[in-house]
Scaffold this active site. Structure first.
Site, PDB file in Angstrom:
ATOM      1  CB  VAL A  60      -0.964  -0.349   1.248  1.00  0.00           C
ATOM      2  CG1 VAL A  60      -2.027   1.437   1.174  1.00  0.00           C
ATOM      3  CG2 VAL A  60      -2.010  -0.844   1.250  1.00  0.00           C
ATOM      4  N   GLY A  61       1.176   2.734  -1.152  1.00  0.00           N
ATOM      5  CA  GLY A  61       1.075   3.302  -1.150  1.00  0.00           C
ATOM      6  C   GLY A  61       2.887   3.167  -1.645  1.00  0.00           C
ATOM      7  N   GLY A  62       3.007   1.895  -2.108  1.00  0.00           N
ATOM      8  CA  GLY A  62       4.445   1.220  -3.222  1.00  0.00           C
ATOM      9  C   GLY A  62       4.944   2.098  -4.106  1.00  0.00           C
ATOM     10  N   GLY A  63       4.103   3.516  -3.978  1.00  0.00           N
ATOM     11  CA  GLY A  63       5.367   4.203  -5.602  1.00  0.00           C
ATOM     12  C   GLY A  63       4.726   3.171  -6.440  1.00  0.00           C
TER      13      GLY A  63
ATOM     14  CG  HIS B 102       6.748   8.402   8.089  1.00  0.00           C
ATOM     15  ND1 HIS B 102       7.517   8.949   8.210  1.00  0.00           N
ATOM     16  CD2 HIS B 102       5.871   8.352   7.104  1.00  0.00           C
ATOM     17  CE1 HIS B 102       8.337   9.144   6.634  1.00  0.00           C
ATOM     18  NE2 HIS B 102       7.214   8.435   6.288  1.00  0.00           N
TER      19      HIS B 102
HETATM   20  C1  LIG Z   1       6.550   8.039   1.583  1.00  0.00           C
HETATM   21  S1  LIG Z   1       6.392   7.229  -0.380  1.00  0.00           S
HETATM   22  C2  LIG Z   1       6.095   6.062   0.354  1.00  0.00           C
HETATM   23  C3  LIG Z   1       6.913   5.087  -0.759  1.00  0.00           C
HETATM   24  C4  LIG Z   1       7.726   3.747  -1.217  1.00  0.00           C
HETATM   25  N1  LIG Z   1       6.124   2.735   0.085  1.00  0.00           N
HETATM   26  C5  LIG Z   1       8.044   3.627  -0.620  1.00  0.00           C
HETATM   27  O1  LIG Z   1       9.223   2.762   0.820  1.00  0.00           O
HETATM   28  O2  LIG Z   1       9.354   4.065  -1.071  1.00  0.00           O
HETATM   29  C6  LIG Z   1       4.294   7.270   0.275  1.00  0.00           C
HETATM   30  C7  LIG Z   1       3.191   7.089  -0.851  1.00  0.00           C
HETATM   31  O3  LIG Z   1       2.402   6.781  -0.331  1.00  0.00           O
HETATM   32  C8  LIG Z   1       1.580   6.553  -1.160  1.00  0.00           C
HETATM   33  N2  LIG Z   1      -0.121   7.754  -0.916  1.00  0.00           N
HETATM   34  C9  LIG Z   1      -0.409   9.425  -0.625  1.00  0.00           C
HETATM   35  N3  LIG Z   1      -1.617   9.125   0.189  1.00  0.00           N
HETATM   36  C10 LIG Z   1      -2.409   7.666  -0.461  1.00  0.00           C
HETATM   37  C11 LIG Z   1      -3.453   6.962  -0.621  1.00  0.00           C
HETATM   38  N4  LIG Z   1      -4.543   8.416  -0.289  1.00  0.00           N
HETATM   39  N5  LIG Z   1      -3.916   6.184  -1.108  1.00  0.00           N
HETATM   40  C12 LIG Z   1      -2.506   5.300  -1.341  1.00  0.00           C
HETATM   41  N6  LIG Z   1      -1.321   5.497  -1.629  1.00  0.00           N
HETATM   42  C13 LIG Z   1      -1.105   7.427  -1.375  1.00  0.00           C
HETATM   43  C14 LIG Z   1       2.249   8.321  -2.284  1.00  0.00           C
HETATM   44  O4  LIG Z   1       1.366   8.235  -3.493  1.00  0.00           O
HETATM   45  C15 LIG Z   1       3.679   8.102  -1.672  1.00  0.00           C
HETATM   46  O5  LIG Z   1       3.569   6.613  -3.388  1.00  0.00           O
HETATM   47  O1  LIG Z   2      10.008  13.703   2.112  1.00  0.00           O
HETATM   48  C1  LIG Z   2       9.826  12.792   2.429  1.00  0.00           C
HETATM   49  C2  LIG Z   2      10.502  11.353   3.028  1.00  0.00           C
HETATM   50  C3  LIG Z   2      10.384  10.366   3.607  1.00  0.00           C
HETATM   51  C4  LIG Z   2      11.080   9.209   3.771  1.00  0.00           C
HETATM   52  C5  LIG Z   2      11.957   8.785   3.469  1.00  0.00           C
HETATM   53  C6  LIG Z   2      12.646   7.927   3.928  1.00  0.00           C
HETATM   54  C7  LIG Z   2      13.313   7.984   5.404  1.00  0.00           C
HETATM   55  O2  LIG Z   2      13.771   6.742   5.530  1.00  0.00           O
HETATM   56  C8  LIG Z   2      11.721   8.435   5.859  1.00  0.00           C
HETATM   57  C9  LIG Z   2      10.787   9.324   5.373  1.00  0.00           C
HETATM   58  O3  LIG Z   2       8.663  10.150   3.777  1.00  0.00           O
HETATM   59  C10 LIG Z   2       7.695  11.093   3.011  1.00  0.00           C
HETATM   60  C11 LIG Z   2       6.653  10.846   3.414  1.00  0.00           C
HETATM   61  O4  LIG Z   2       6.371   9.399   4.013  1.00  0.00           O
HETATM   62  C12 LIG Z   2       5.857  11.604   2.689  1.00  0.00           C
HETATM   63  O5  LIG Z   2       4.469  11.099   2.936  1.00  0.00           O
HETATM   64  C13 LIG Z   2       6.017  13.060   2.586  1.00  0.00           C
HETATM   65  C14 LIG Z   2       7.407  13.450   1.867  1.00  0.00           C
HETATM   66  C15 LIG Z   2       8.298  12.071   2.468  1.00  0.00           C
END
Ligand SMILES: C[S@@+](CC[C@H](N)C(=O)[O-])C[C@H]1O[C@@H](n2cnc3c(N)ncnc32)[C@H](O)[C@@H]1O
Ligand SMILES: O=c1cc(-c2ccc(O)cc2)oc2c(O)c(O)ccc12
Length: 357
Positions: A199-202, A261
């Site tokens: 979930v939210g796996g980008g 987080h």
């Molecule tokens: C910090 S990134 C983490 C990406 C991935 N899990 C990683 O660790 O590389 C947070 C991800 O959550 C997704 N996200 C945020 N809100 C969401 C929602 N309501 N439903 C699904 N994905 C969501 C964002 O688009 C983003 O890709």
């Molecule tokens: O801007 C960020 C950065 C992070 C992040 C990246 C790598 C780590 O080891 C910890 C935190 O995570 C984010 C995130 O989860 C978000 O929703 C928005 C911005 C960022």
């Protein structure tokens, strides 16, 4: 009034100055990345002198005398190291050469893992600018300082700004590259699972890394439509565009890596309840796997806690999220109807949390 001696007062002043000018240190790191200093040193094949560095960077000749000052600070900070060697043509004189350290090796563009895209994205004006609104935001009604600065949420901004959306996704992919280093330790966590929803796996970076080790695991990435757009499916990696607050597909396990987080407690409980539903539909006893930050101030190094607290402020500024202590995580799990959990600290800032119904 409490009497403070001069030594204490000057120590207090040093702390104040270090925090006041912390942004200068950040900008020096940004400049080193933008100039490409780590790559130049790496391509040089051996520690580099200042004249060699100046020539390789094609610095304006009037500015060449300043390069040493930038390097001096970055050496002090631990990003580069100095070696002193006697000159070939004059054995009496020493020559100072600059080398990479483990931190600057992480900034090499072509290395795996590289955090160069991560550092570049974190210095984007959208992130730097929004933190300037922190004090103002405390008197305002907006949810985050980001909203105060830009009049919209971080997620809306990403969906409307292709350039920053790309940079952010690249940053997260590069951060996930570090997973290669711990995946062998985590392999047992995924073993025995037939299906998993990330979930939210980008863009599926973690899925690709784990799939190499466990090719029979069916990995589905659920993320917002603009994130999964143009991500082609492969044999055991599938992309679904959607909103985790609305629907999470069923699977043996759900992965939430750096997701919770970014949200407040109420939203986290909502997502966790959806995860519990999703793993209960498969008939097996599933689990939720969380990779995220756990603050443990008493048990960890001061520098590590400081990094976690800085991320906590970043989450507050951008997305109304927070970094949590174990007790706070436990409250979320019990609130969403889970019965028990296990926390395993990983290298660096993250922990792995397995949560069971
Ligand atoms: C910090 S990134 C983490 C990406 C991935 N899990 C990683 O660790 O590389 C947070 C991800 O959550 C997704 N996200 C945020 N809100 C969401 C929602 N309501 N439903 C699904 N994905 C969501 C964002 O688009 C983003 O890709
Ligand atoms: O801007 C960020 C950065 C992070 C992040 C990246 C790598 C780590 O080891 C910890 C935190 O995570 C984010 C995130 O989860 C978000 O929703 C928005 C911005 C960022």
């Amino acid at each position: 009034m409490q009497k403070i001696d001069a030594e204490e007062l000057f120590q207090a002043q040093t702390l104040l100055y270090n925090y006041t000018y912390g942004f200068i240190g950040s900008m020096c790191l940004k400049s080193a990345v933008h100039l490409g200093i780590p790559d130049v040193i790496s391509n040089h094949g051996q520690p580099i002198t200042i004249p060699e560095l100046v020539s390789a960077l094609k610095i304006d000749p009037n500015k060449s005398g300043y390069v040493y000052r930038l390097m001096r600070l970055l050496v002090h900070a631990g990003f580069f190291a100095i070696t002193k060697v006697t000159k070939k043509d004059n054995k009496e004189e020493e020559e100072v050469r600059y080398d990479l350290t483990p931190s600057s090796r992480l900034l090499l563009k072509e290395n795996v893992p590289t955090l160069s895209p991560f550092v570049r994205a974190m210095f984007h004006p959208a992130l730097v600018h929004s933190s300037e609104f922190l004090a103002e935001w405390f008197h305002k009604s907006e949810v985050t300082p980001f909203n105060t600065a830009f009049g919209m949420s971080y997620w809306e901004y990403l969906s409307q700004n292709q350039e920053f959306n790309g940079l952010f996704n690249e940053a997260m992919i590069s951060d996930s590259g570090m997973m290669n280093l711990v995946i062998k330790n985590c392999k047992s966590v995924f073993e025995g699972l037939n299906s998993l929803v990330d979930v939210g796996g980008g863009k599926g970076a973690v899925g690709r890394i784990v799939s190499e080790e466990l090719p029979n695991l069916h990995w589905t990435v659920l993320d917002l439509p603009h994130v999964v757009a143009n991500s082609p499916d492969s044999t055991n990696l599938k992309f679904v565009g959607g909103d985790m607050f609305q629907f999470i597909p069923s699977a043996d396990a759900i992965l939430l890596k750096l997701i919770l987080h970014a949200f407040g407690d109420e939203e986290c409980v909502k997502v966790l309840k959806k995860c519990r539903e999703a793993i209960s539909n498969t008939g097996k006893k599933g689990k939720v796997i969380i990779i995220d930050i756990v603050i443990s101030e008493k048990n960890e190094d001061h520098v590590l806690t400081e990094a976690k607290l800085l991320f906590d402020m970043l989450m507050m500024v951008l997305v109304n999220g927070k970094e949590r202590e174990e007790k706070e995580w436990e409250k979320l799990f019990l609130g969403a109807g889970f019965s028990h959990y296990k926390i395993t600290p990983l290298f660096g800032m993250r922990s792995l949390i397995e949560v069971y119904p």
